[in-house]
Design a protein around this motif. Structure first.
Motif, PDB file in Angstrom:
ATOM      1  N   ASN A  83      -7.777  -1.007  -8.183  1.00  0.00           N
ATOM      2  CA  ASN A  83      -8.077   0.328  -7.684  1.00  0.00           C
ATOM      3  C   ASN A  83      -6.856   0.972  -7.012  1.00  0.00           C
ATOM      4  N   ALA A  84      -6.100   0.188  -6.257  1.00  0.00           N
ATOM      5  CA  ALA A  84      -4.935   0.742  -5.560  1.00  0.00           C
ATOM      6  C   ALA A  84      -3.830   1.101  -6.558  1.00  0.00           C
ATOM      7  N   LEU A  85      -3.618   0.237  -7.540  1.00  0.00           N
ATOM      8  CA  LEU A  85      -2.596   0.511  -8.564  1.00  0.00           C
ATOM      9  C   LEU A  85      -2.940   1.762  -9.363  1.00  0.00           C
ATOM     10  N   SER A  86      -4.234   2.024  -9.484  1.00  0.00           N
ATOM     11  CA  SER A  86      -4.707   3.115 -10.330  1.00  0.00           C
ATOM     12  C   SER A  86      -4.114   4.472  -9.939  1.00  0.00           C
ATOM     13  N   ASP A  87      -3.888   4.695  -8.644  1.00  0.00           N
ATOM     14  CA  ASP A  87      -3.363   5.994  -8.230  1.00  0.00           C
ATOM     15  C   ASP A  87      -1.935   6.215  -8.724  1.00  0.00           C
ATOM     16  N   VAL A  88      -1.175   5.132  -8.906  1.00  0.00           N
ATOM     17  CA  VAL A  88       0.172   5.278  -9.493  1.00  0.00           C
ATOM     18  C   VAL A  88       0.035   5.666 -10.965  1.00  0.00           C
ATOM     19  N   TYR A  89      -0.861   4.977 -11.670  1.00  0.00           N
ATOM     20  CA  TYR A  89      -1.085   5.307 -13.090  1.00  0.00           C
ATOM     21  C   TYR A  89      -1.585   6.735 -13.252  1.00  0.00           C
ATOM     22  N   ALA A  90      -2.413   7.181 -12.298  1.00  0.00           N
ATOM     23  CA  ALA A  90      -2.967   8.539 -12.377  1.00  0.00           C
ATOM     24  C   ALA A  90      -1.897   9.607 -12.199  1.00  0.00           C
ATOM     25  N   MET A  91      -0.733   9.226 -11.670  1.00  0.00           N
ATOM     26  CA  MET A  91       0.375  10.180 -11.534  1.00  0.00           C
ATOM     27  C   MET A  91       1.342  10.085 -12.718  1.00  0.00           C
ATOM     28  N   GLY A  92       1.029   9.212 -13.686  1.00  0.00           N
ATOM     29  CA  GLY A  92       1.954   8.989 -14.803  1.00  0.00           C
ATOM     30  C   GLY A  92       3.088   8.065 -14.427  1.00  0.00           C
ATOM     31  N   GLY A  93       2.933   7.336 -13.328  1.00  0.00           N
ATOM     32  CA  GLY A  93       4.006   6.489 -12.808  1.00  0.00           C
ATOM     33  C   GLY A  93       3.900   5.041 -13.264  1.00  0.00           C
ATOM     34  N   THR A  94       4.943   4.279 -12.908  1.00  0.00           N
ATOM     35  CA  THR A  94       5.000   2.843 -13.175  1.00  0.00           C
ATOM     36  C   THR A  94       5.124   2.138 -11.833  1.00  0.00           C
ATOM     37  N   PRO A  95       4.223   1.193 -11.520  1.00  0.00           N
ATOM     38  CA  PRO A  95       4.310   0.503 -10.224  1.00  0.00           C
ATOM     39  C   PRO A  95       5.592  -0.328 -10.119  1.00  0.00           C
ATOM     40  N   LEU A  96       6.135  -0.421  -8.898  1.00  0.00           N
ATOM     41  CA  LEU A  96       7.338  -1.223  -8.649  1.00  0.00           C
ATOM     42  C   LEU A  96       7.052  -2.408  -7.737  1.00  0.00           C
ATOM     43  N   SER A  97       6.307  -2.179  -6.649  1.00  0.00           N
ATOM     44  CA  SER A  97       5.994  -3.252  -5.705  1.00  0.00           C
ATOM     45  C   SER A  97       4.794  -2.829  -4.873  1.00  0.00           C
ATOM     46  N   ALA A  98       4.229  -3.786  -4.132  1.00  0.00           N
ATOM     47  CA  ALA A  98       3.041  -3.470  -3.321  1.00  0.00           C
ATOM     48  C   ALA A  98       3.055  -4.277  -2.032  1.00  0.00           C
ATOM     49  N   LEU A  99       2.339  -3.780  -1.027  1.00  0.00           N
ATOM     50  CA  LEU A  99       2.125  -4.463   0.254  1.00  0.00           C
ATOM     51  C   LEU A  99       0.633  -4.655   0.455  1.00  0.00           C
ATOM     52  N   ASN A 100       0.228  -5.809   0.983  1.00  0.00           N
ATOM     53  CA  ASN A 100      -1.181  -6.059   1.300  1.00  0.00           C
ATOM     54  C   ASN A 100      -1.590  -5.336   2.581  1.00  0.00           C
ATOM     55  N   ILE A 101      -2.802  -4.804   2.600  1.00  0.00           N
ATOM     56  CA  ILE A 101      -3.420  -4.280   3.820  1.00  0.00           C
ATOM     57  C   ILE A 101      -4.713  -5.073   4.011  1.00  0.00           C
ATOM     58  N   VAL A 102      -4.820  -5.793   5.143  1.00  0.00           N
ATOM     59  CA  VAL A 102      -5.913  -6.760   5.297  1.00  0.00           C
ATOM     60  C   VAL A 102      -6.559  -6.659   6.675  1.00  0.00           C
ATOM     61  N   GLY A 103      -7.896  -6.628   6.680  1.00  0.00           N
ATOM     62  CA  GLY A 103      -8.663  -6.859   7.894  1.00  0.00           C
ATOM     63  C   GLY A 103      -9.572  -8.044   7.609  1.00  0.00           C
ATOM     64  N   PHE A 104      -9.676  -9.009   8.539  1.00  0.00           N
ATOM     65  CA  PHE A 104     -10.448 -10.213   8.210  1.00  0.00           C
ATOM     66  C   PHE A 104     -11.192 -10.741   9.428  1.00  0.00           C
ATOM     67  N   PRO A 105     -12.531 -10.986   9.280  1.00  0.00           N
ATOM     68  CA  PRO A 105     -13.321 -11.546  10.377  1.00  0.00           C
ATOM     69  C   PRO A 105     -13.157 -13.065  10.428  1.00  0.00           C
ATOM     70  N   ASP A 106     -12.115 -13.535  11.109  1.00  0.00           N
ATOM     71  CA  ASP A 106     -11.777 -14.965  11.052  1.00  0.00           C
ATOM     72  C   ASP A 106     -12.780 -15.835  11.810  1.00  0.00           C
ATOM     73  N   THR A 107     -13.696 -15.211  12.586  1.00  0.00           N
ATOM     74  CA  THR A 107     -14.728 -16.004  13.256  1.00  0.00           C
ATOM     75  C   THR A 107     -15.945 -16.216  12.360  1.00  0.00           C
ATOM     76  N   LEU A 108     -16.083 -15.391  11.316  1.00  0.00           N
ATOM     77  CA  LEU A 108     -17.243 -15.474  10.421  1.00  0.00           C
ATOM     78  C   LEU A 108     -16.945 -16.218   9.130  1.00  0.00           C
ATOM     79  N   LEU A 109     -15.709 -16.123   8.677  1.00  0.00           N
ATOM     80  CA  LEU A 109     -15.363 -16.635   7.346  1.00  0.00           C
ATOM     81  C   LEU A 109     -14.220 -17.639   7.429  1.00  0.00           C
ATOM     82  N   GLU A 110     -14.260 -18.619   6.518  1.00  0.00           N
ATOM     83  CA  GLU A 110     -13.195 -19.624   6.421  1.00  0.00           C
ATOM     84  C   GLU A 110     -11.910 -18.973   5.915  1.00  0.00           C
TER      85      GLU A 110
END
Ligand code: CO
Ligand code: CO
Length: 346
Positions: A83-110
């Protein structure tokens, strides 16, 4: 007992997106973009920003992240990355690199759950030909995952929202109904197990669709996500100062979504889109409320929507089919008329 990821998400996927009606008035109050190298900024409600570096090179910047849309952590990661890559394709672009964006409930999940989410994202990026080169992780109540993606595009070959012209045909590359199906699945109301097909669709990169459009040439493009087919079409029509006409019978819809919406299943985001679009869309009398909801259904990682000159439409459809996009359907056209207005017939 295994915790189901979707049970941790109050709103799933792109349906968690704030509706355009909420954001537009707020954005109006922000200082305007003034840097002349910004070729595409926020004023055309485009998929990504484009920043010119030289006469033949511009960067594409975009970010997308959301809460779990499916229970399997690997699939969630792969869907969020697609889904995130899709916005680059929607501009006619070619992806070069990406960064993760993460929120995680470390008390609920392993921690292994986060590992699988990241794995899904990283492998999808490899499929797209890029690496994830860093990121940022915070503790959160609900899992959140997505990417900030950087891509490149030639400044003269940007697919913006604003290039459409009256008479251009509208071509869609994935069927709609993903929001209804993921909501049914989350609510244990998916007897057809349509979530399997939905996951295949949501993890299909829009790369082939974008490449086909780059070969043929299109006048405008966007990807169909949280605002639904009509919401994103409204953005294209308004930016292009056109109206648009959609024929519902020509729009590919996932069969199970037709069945489920008839039983009253639709995400809150879909109803919010429908309400927002009442100011923009005129439905013919024989277009049912359920059909209207399908057209407004909040998609996660949906297909691309192109506006293409009528004489090139056959060639685009052929090229999309040759590249094997999930569908390649002419669903309507841009028209003369009130900017951003949508007419829907059966
Ligand atoms: Co987009
Ligand atoms: Co986006």
């Amino acid at each position: 007992m295994e915790i189901r990821l979707t049970k941790l998400a109050k709103r799933a996927g792109c349906a968690a997106k704030q509706p355009p009606g909420y954001l537009l008035p707020l954005l109006k109050n922000l200082p305007p973009v003034t840097d002349p190298n910004v070729l595409v900024g926020s004023n055309t409600s485009d998929d990504a920003a484009v920043y010119k570096l030289s006469d033949d090179l511009a960067l594409v910047h975009t970010t997308d992240f959301f809460t779990p849309i499916v229970d399997d952590p690997y699939d969630f990661g792969a869907i969020a990355a697609t889904n995130a890559l899709s916005d680059v394709y929607a501009m006619g672009g070619t992806p070069l690199s990406a960064l993760n964006i993460v929120g995680f409930p470390d008390t609920l999940l392993e921690p292994e759950v986060l590992g699988r989410i990241l794995q899904g994202g990283a492998e999808k990026c490899k499929e797209a030909g890029i690496d994830i080169v860093g990121g940022h992780t915070i503790k959160a109540e609900e899992p959140i995952y997505g990417l900030a993606v950087t891509g490149k595009v030639h400044p003269d070959r940007i697919f913006s929202n604003a290039g459409g012209r009256p008479g251009d045909l509208l071509v869609l590359t994935k069927p709609i109904g993903l929001g209804i199906i993921t909501t049914a699945s989350k609510n244990d109301a998916d007897p057809l197990n349509a979530i399997v097909e939905a996951i295949v669709l949501m993890t299909t990169l829009n790369r082939a669709a974008s490449e086909a459009a780059q070969v043929v040439g299109v006048t405008a493009a966007t990807d169909i996500t949280g605002f639904g087919l009509l919401g994103h079409l409204r953005n294209v029509a308004a930016a292009s100062q056109c109206a648009a006409h959609i024929e519902f019978s020509k729009v590919p819809v996932i069969d199970a979504a037709r069945e489920y919406v008839a039983t009253g299943i639709a995400p809150g985001g879909t109803h919010a889109n429908w309400r927002f679009l009442n100011d923009w869309a005129t439905y013919a009398e024989d277009v049912t409320k359920e059909q209207q909801l399908l057209l407004c259904d909040a998609q996660t990682s949906g297909g691309l929507l192109f506006a293409v000159a009528p004489e090139k439409a056959d060639q685009l459809v052929e090229e999309l089919k040759r590249k094997g996009t999930p569908c390649a359907a002419v669903i309507g056209r841009l028209t003369d008329g009130t900017s951003g207005h949508l007419a829907i017939t059966r």
